[in-house]
Design an enzyme around this catalytic site. Structure first.
Site, PDB file in Angstrom:
ATOM      1  N   ASP A 245      47.668  -9.014  13.416  1.00 30.31           N
ATOM      2  CA  ASP A 245      46.269  -9.208  13.784  1.00 30.31           C
ATOM      3  C   ASP A 245      45.467  -8.413  12.769  1.00 30.31           C
ATOM      4  O   ASP A 245      45.831  -7.285  12.437  1.00 30.31           O
ATOM      5  CB  ASP A 245      45.982  -8.736  15.198  1.00 30.31           C
ATOM      6  CG  ASP A 245      44.621  -9.241  15.654  1.00 30.31           C
ATOM      7  OD1 ASP A 245      44.335 -10.443  15.474  1.00 30.31           O
ATOM      8  OD2 ASP A 245      43.813  -8.441  16.176  1.00 30.31           O
TER       9      ASP A 245
ATOM     10  N   ARG B  29      47.263  -6.414   4.547  1.00 34.70           N
ATOM     11  CA  ARG B  29      48.451  -7.080   5.105  1.00 34.70           C
ATOM     12  C   ARG B  29      49.699  -6.667   4.339  1.00 34.70           C
ATOM     13  O   ARG B  29      50.734  -6.367   4.922  1.00 34.70           O
ATOM     14  CB  ARG B  29      48.243  -8.605   5.051  1.00 34.70           C
ATOM     15  CG  ARG B  29      49.274  -9.403   5.829  1.00 34.70           C
ATOM     16  CD  ARG B  29      48.801 -10.828   6.067  1.00 34.70           C
ATOM     17  NE  ARG B  29      47.587 -10.853   6.843  1.00 34.70           N
ATOM     18  CZ  ARG B  29      46.366 -11.056   6.325  1.00 34.70           C
ATOM     19  NH1 ARG B  29      46.210 -11.312   5.051  1.00 34.70           N
ATOM     20  NH2 ARG B  29      45.310 -11.034   7.100  1.00 34.70           N
TER      21      ARG B  29
ATOM     22  N   PHE C 119      40.962 -16.315   1.408  1.00 36.53           N
ATOM     23  CA  PHE C 119      40.402 -17.006   2.577  1.00 36.53           C
ATOM     24  C   PHE C 119      39.449 -16.053   3.289  1.00 36.53           C
ATOM     25  O   PHE C 119      39.247 -14.910   2.847  1.00 36.53           O
ATOM     26  CB  PHE C 119      41.525 -17.476   3.506  1.00 36.53           C
ATOM     27  CG  PHE C 119      42.288 -16.363   4.179  1.00 36.53           C
ATOM     28  CD1 PHE C 119      43.256 -15.662   3.488  1.00 36.53           C
ATOM     29  CD2 PHE C 119      42.029 -16.001   5.502  1.00 36.53           C
ATOM     30  CE1 PHE C 119      43.958 -14.620   4.103  1.00 36.53           C
ATOM     31  CE2 PHE C 119      42.728 -14.971   6.125  1.00 36.53           C
ATOM     32  CZ  PHE C 119      43.699 -14.279   5.416  1.00 36.53           C
TER      33      PHE C 119
HETATM   34  P1  IMP Z   1      43.288 -13.124  13.268  1.00 40.36           P
HETATM   35  O1  IMP Z   1      43.907 -14.449  13.041  1.00 40.36           O
HETATM   36  O2  IMP Z   1      42.805 -12.864  14.634  1.00 40.36           O
HETATM   37  O3  IMP Z   1      44.138 -11.992  12.715  1.00 40.36           O
HETATM   38  O4  IMP Z   1      41.934 -13.191  12.447  1.00 40.36           O
HETATM   39  C1  IMP Z   1      41.784 -12.562  11.274  1.00 40.36           C
HETATM   40  C2  IMP Z   1      40.412 -12.893  10.710  1.00 40.36           C
HETATM   41  O5  IMP Z   1      39.996 -11.753   9.980  1.00 40.36           O
HETATM   42  C3  IMP Z   1      40.484 -14.058   9.737  1.00 40.36           C
HETATM   43  O6  IMP Z   1      40.150 -15.282  10.333  1.00 40.36           O
HETATM   44  C4  IMP Z   1      39.464 -13.637   8.686  1.00 40.36           C
HETATM   45  O7  IMP Z   1      38.175 -13.988   9.111  1.00 40.36           O
HETATM   46  C5  IMP Z   1      39.580 -12.115   8.695  1.00 40.36           C
HETATM   47  N1  IMP Z   1      40.630 -11.668   7.754  1.00 40.36           N
HETATM   48  C6  IMP Z   1      41.783 -11.011   8.021  1.00 40.36           C
HETATM   49  N2  IMP Z   1      42.490 -10.776   6.916  1.00 40.36           N
HETATM   50  C7  IMP Z   1      41.786 -11.318   5.918  1.00 40.36           C
HETATM   51  C8  IMP Z   1      42.026 -11.415   4.517  1.00 40.36           C
HETATM   52  O8  IMP Z   1      43.046 -10.984   3.951  1.00 40.36           O
HETATM   53  N3  IMP Z   1      41.067 -12.030   3.813  1.00 40.36           N
HETATM   54  C9  IMP Z   1      39.937 -12.538   4.389  1.00 40.36           C
HETATM   55  N4  IMP Z   1      39.671 -12.493   5.670  1.00 40.36           N
HETATM   56  C10 IMP Z   1      40.591 -11.874   6.445  1.00 40.36           C
END
Ligand code: IMP
Length: 213
Positions: free
Chosen positions: A76, A193, A164
């Protein structure tokens, strides 16, 4: 013997980033939700109900380990912006509130809102960091959660086409580039990450060795 480990994410970008750091030929074979035939369900939408990255990562890993019967890792992650008191944080994906959008369109809506919220703020007040928690779970017993962090600045316009999410706005001063301007390889050396995955790697190798004996 090759150990199969499920990477429980629906994001192709995250899957690629995790595979890139963790791939160690001959020892661990990472498999995706698609590989093991676990299709998207309404239930999994409700897994991210915790206030912390760790809580959400663990909930996802437990859920998919139970469904698959495999050792499972889940992440997450999100963006924490100083001027917004750490928001959007665990709400990063849902920041814009646009439940009708997905993928690139959702990223655009989130980025637009972030720009609006920071409008007029000078660079020195635009500090931010990405955080990532990665959880590993197997059976009912073993669990580990680790964290990675990457610091940067939120620009006032988008730059770059790689990556992204918030990457086109997330500027790393030491690289003189946004995450979206870096090669995939370089982002994977620096990112929150990648750091979390590296922090997990030692535990994972020992644990897989134990359960294979
Ligand atoms: P999750 O799927 O709940 O972990 O959502 C993570 C969200 O945080 C993503 O949809 C992005 O908006 C943002 N996010 C997390 N890691 C990254 C990254 O490495 N680059 C850009 N956005 C990120």
């Amino acid at each position: 013997m090759v150990a199969h480990v499920l990477v429980a994410t629906r994001s192709a970008d995250k899957l690629r980033e995790i595979q890139h750091v963790l791939a160690s030929p001959g020892e661990i074979e990472l498999v995706s939700l698609q590989d093991v035939g676990i299709h998207e369900s309404a239930e999994e939408e409700n897994l991210e109900e915790f206030e912390t990255f760790e809580g959400n990562a663990l909930a996802k890993a437990r859920y998919f380990a139970r469904l698959s019967g495999l050792p499972t890792i889940a992440d997450d992650s999100g963006l924490c912006v100083d001027a917004l008191g750490g928001a959007p944080g665990v709400w990063s994906k849902r920041f814009s509130g646009r439940t009708d959008l997905l993928g690139i369109e959702l990223d655009q809506a989130n980025n637009e809102l972030l720009l609006k919220r920071l409008e007029g703020l000078p660079l020195e007040q635009r500090g931010a960091h990405y955080l990532c928690a990665i959880a590993y779970v197997d059976g009912d017993t073993a669990a580990s959660v680790v964290r990675g962090r990457c610091d940067g600045i939120i620009l006032s316009e988008l730059r770059g086409t790689q990556g992204f999410g918030y990457d086109p706005l997330f500027f790393i001063p030491s690289e003189n580039a946004t995450f979206a301007e870096l090669s995939r390889f370089r982002k994977n050396e620096l990112s929150h990450r990648a750091q979390a995955v590296r922090a997990l790697a030692g535990f994972l190798a020992r644990r897989l060795d134990e359960i294979q004996r």
